[in-house]
Design a protein around this motif. Sequence first.
Motif, mmCIF file in Angstrom:
data_model
loop_
_atom_site.group_PDB
_atom_site.id
_atom_site.type_symbol
_atom_site.label_atom_id
_atom_site.label_comp_id
_atom_site.label_asym_id
_atom_site.label_seq_id
_atom_site.Cartn_x
_atom_site.Cartn_y
_atom_site.Cartn_z
ATOM 1 N N SER A 16 31.364 -3.789 -3.559
ATOM 2 C CA SER A 16 31.885 -4.780 -4.676
ATOM 3 C C SER A 16 31.727 -6.061 -4.217
ATOM 4 N N GLY A 17 31.326 -6.751 -5.402
ATOM 5 C CA GLY A 17 31.614 -8.289 -5.039
ATOM 6 C C GLY A 17 32.344 -8.698 -4.508
ATOM 7 N N TYR A 18 34.385 -8.145 -4.136
ATOM 8 C CA TYR A 18 35.154 -8.206 -3.309
ATOM 9 C C TYR A 18 34.859 -8.067 -2.677
ATOM 10 N N ASP A 19 33.528 -6.763 -2.215
ATOM 11 C CA ASP A 19 33.499 -6.634 -0.602
ATOM 12 C C ASP A 19 32.418 -7.904 -0.263
ATOM 13 N N LEU A 20 31.950 -7.839 -0.999
ATOM 14 C CA LEU A 20 30.411 -9.204 -0.498
ATOM 15 C C LEU A 20 30.961 -10.056 0.244
ATOM 16 N N LYS A 21 31.980 -10.595 -0.631
ATOM 17 C CA LYS A 21 32.225 -11.866 -0.087
ATOM 18 C C LYS A 21 32.861 -11.655 1.053
ATOM 19 N N LYS A 22 34.145 -11.038 1.012
ATOM 20 C CA LYS A 22 35.078 -10.363 2.288
ATOM 21 C C LYS A 22 33.593 -10.510 3.490
ATOM 22 N N THR A 23 33.091 -9.434 3.790
ATOM 23 C CA THR A 23 31.721 -9.480 4.625
ATOM 24 C C THR A 23 31.342 -10.342 4.622
ATOM 25 N N ILE A 24 30.881 -11.551 4.132
ATOM 26 C CA ILE A 24 30.310 -13.118 3.834
ATOM 27 C C ILE A 24 30.953 -13.397 5.057
ATOM 28 N N ASP A 25 32.217 -13.998 4.032
ATOM 29 C CA ASP A 25 34.135 -14.404 5.100
ATOM 30 C C ASP A 25 33.293 -14.412 6.786
ATOM 31 N N SER A 26 33.489 -13.350 6.261
ATOM 32 C CA SER A 26 33.815 -12.843 7.873
ATOM 33 C C SER A 26 32.697 -12.506 8.712
ATOM 34 N N THR A 27 31.333 -12.731 8.841
ATOM 35 C CA THR A 27 30.289 -12.735 9.168
ATOM 36 C C THR A 27 29.591 -14.183 9.065
ATOM 37 N N VAL A 28 28.791 -14.271 8.283
ATOM 38 C CA VAL A 28 27.385 -15.373 8.374
ATOM 39 C C VAL A 28 28.728 -17.051 7.714
ATOM 40 N N GLY A 29 30.258 -16.278 7.171
ATOM 41 C CA GLY A 29 30.857 -17.610 6.690
ATOM 42 C C GLY A 29 31.011 -18.693 7.798
ATOM 43 N N HIS A 30 30.355 -18.623 8.713
ATOM 44 C CA HIS A 30 30.634 -19.183 9.229
ATOM 45 C C HIS A 30 30.286 -20.541 9.535
ATOM 46 N N PHE A 31 28.565 -20.315 9.276
ATOM 47 C CA PHE A 31 27.963 -21.313 8.658
ATOM 48 C C PHE A 31 27.544 -21.017 7.735
ATOM 49 N N TYR A 32 27.659 -20.698 6.990
ATOM 50 C CA TYR A 32 27.427 -20.721 5.248
ATOM 51 C C TYR A 32 28.268 -20.143 4.363
ATOM 52 N N ASN A 33 28.238 -20.764 3.168
ATOM 53 C CA ASN A 33 29.412 -20.327 1.851
ATOM 54 C C ASN A 33 28.690 -19.939 1.347
ATOM 55 N N ALA A 34 29.799 -18.827 0.397
ATOM 56 C CA ALA A 34 29.885 -18.544 -0.874
ATOM 57 C C ALA A 34 31.029 -18.201 -1.066
ATOM 58 N N SER A 35 30.869 -19.026 -2.704
ATOM 59 C CA SER A 35 32.336 -19.282 -3.834
ATOM 60 C C SER A 35 31.744 -17.472 -4.164
ATOM 61 N N TYR A 36 33.393 -17.102 -5.228
ATOM 62 C CA TYR A 36 32.804 -16.624 -6.317
ATOM 63 C C TYR A 36 32.431 -16.773 -7.224
ATOM 64 N N GLY A 37 32.573 -18.338 -7.902
ATOM 65 C CA GLY A 37 31.754 -18.737 -8.663
ATOM 66 C C GLY A 37 30.090 -18.306 -8.479
ATOM 67 N N SER A 38 29.653 -18.842 -7.683
ATOM 68 C CA SER A 38 28.213 -18.830 -7.286
ATOM 69 C C SER A 38 27.967 -16.649 -7.004
ATOM 70 N N LEU A 39 28.953 -16.276 -6.452
ATOM 71 C CA LEU A 39 28.686 -14.719 -5.943
ATOM 72 C C LEU A 39 27.986 -14.374 -6.853
ATOM 73 N N TYR A 40 29.274 -14.239 -8.167
ATOM 74 C CA TYR A 40 29.020 -12.833 -9.119
ATOM 75 C C TYR A 40 27.722 -13.717 -9.777
ATOM 76 N N PRO A 41 27.295 -14.603 -10.606
ATOM 77 C CA PRO A 41 26.327 -15.119 -11.226
ATOM 78 C C PRO A 41 24.766 -14.848 -10.028
ATOM 79 N N ALA A 42 25.420 -14.838 -8.911
ATOM 80 C CA ALA A 42 24.063 -14.444 -8.220
ATOM 81 C C ALA A 42 23.352 -13.055 -8.325
ATOM 82 N N LEU A 43 24.600 -12.255 -8.288
ATOM 83 C CA LEU A 43 24.949 -10.692 -8.840
ATOM 84 C C LEU A 43 24.002 -10.060 -9.707
ATOM 85 N N LYS A 44 24.348 -10.883 -10.708
ATOM 86 C CA LYS A 44 23.777 -10.789 -12.342
ATOM 87 C C LYS A 44 22.382 -11.213 -11.901
#
Length: 180
Positions: A16-44
């Motif tokens: 899900s979008g929520y799971d993707l955000k959590k996975t990004i935050d816990s992995t590449v989120g240390h050097f790459y940030n993705a907000s929900y506001g950018s994540l859902y439009p990118a998924l679309k």
Amino acid sequence: MLEFVLLGMLMEGEMSGYDLKKTIDSTVGHFYNASYGSLYPALKRLADKGHVSMKETADSKNRKLYALLPEGREAFMQWLAEPQNSRRELLIRVFFFDYLEEGIRMEHLQGYRHAAEREVRELDAVRSVVESELAGIERPEDYYYRVSVLDYGLMHAKMQREWIQNIMERKSLNHVNPDK
């Protein structure tokens, strides 16, 4: 780049979008940030391109689950095999290198190492010039902070060169060499 990060995360399976955000935050989120506001439009956008599928769940949360389609996997693998364009992109690409064939990985790592070596040489040359110029001025301490940024760049380039070499030799986190 967010679209490629999402495609890479979906290589692991449907999320899900929520799971993707959590996975990004816990992995590449240390050097790459993705907000929900950018994540859902990118998924679309990815769904519109035919790179991912989206299905709604019938549960109480009414979640949307995204899955990688063959076209998305192909686009991701093509991006992953291309040379990187920035330092941040280097980390994202290396994070997903497990999906590449060993020969392609090594080819890219050698290129990254050569680029880091070139940067060390260039920054060393700049540092020599700066030191010579500072020796000839009355108050070199007035340039302390500017010079400290040069030091940072040089230290970072040396660290990156060493890190890439360690990856090539499979020294990271004491992983075993796959040839043994």
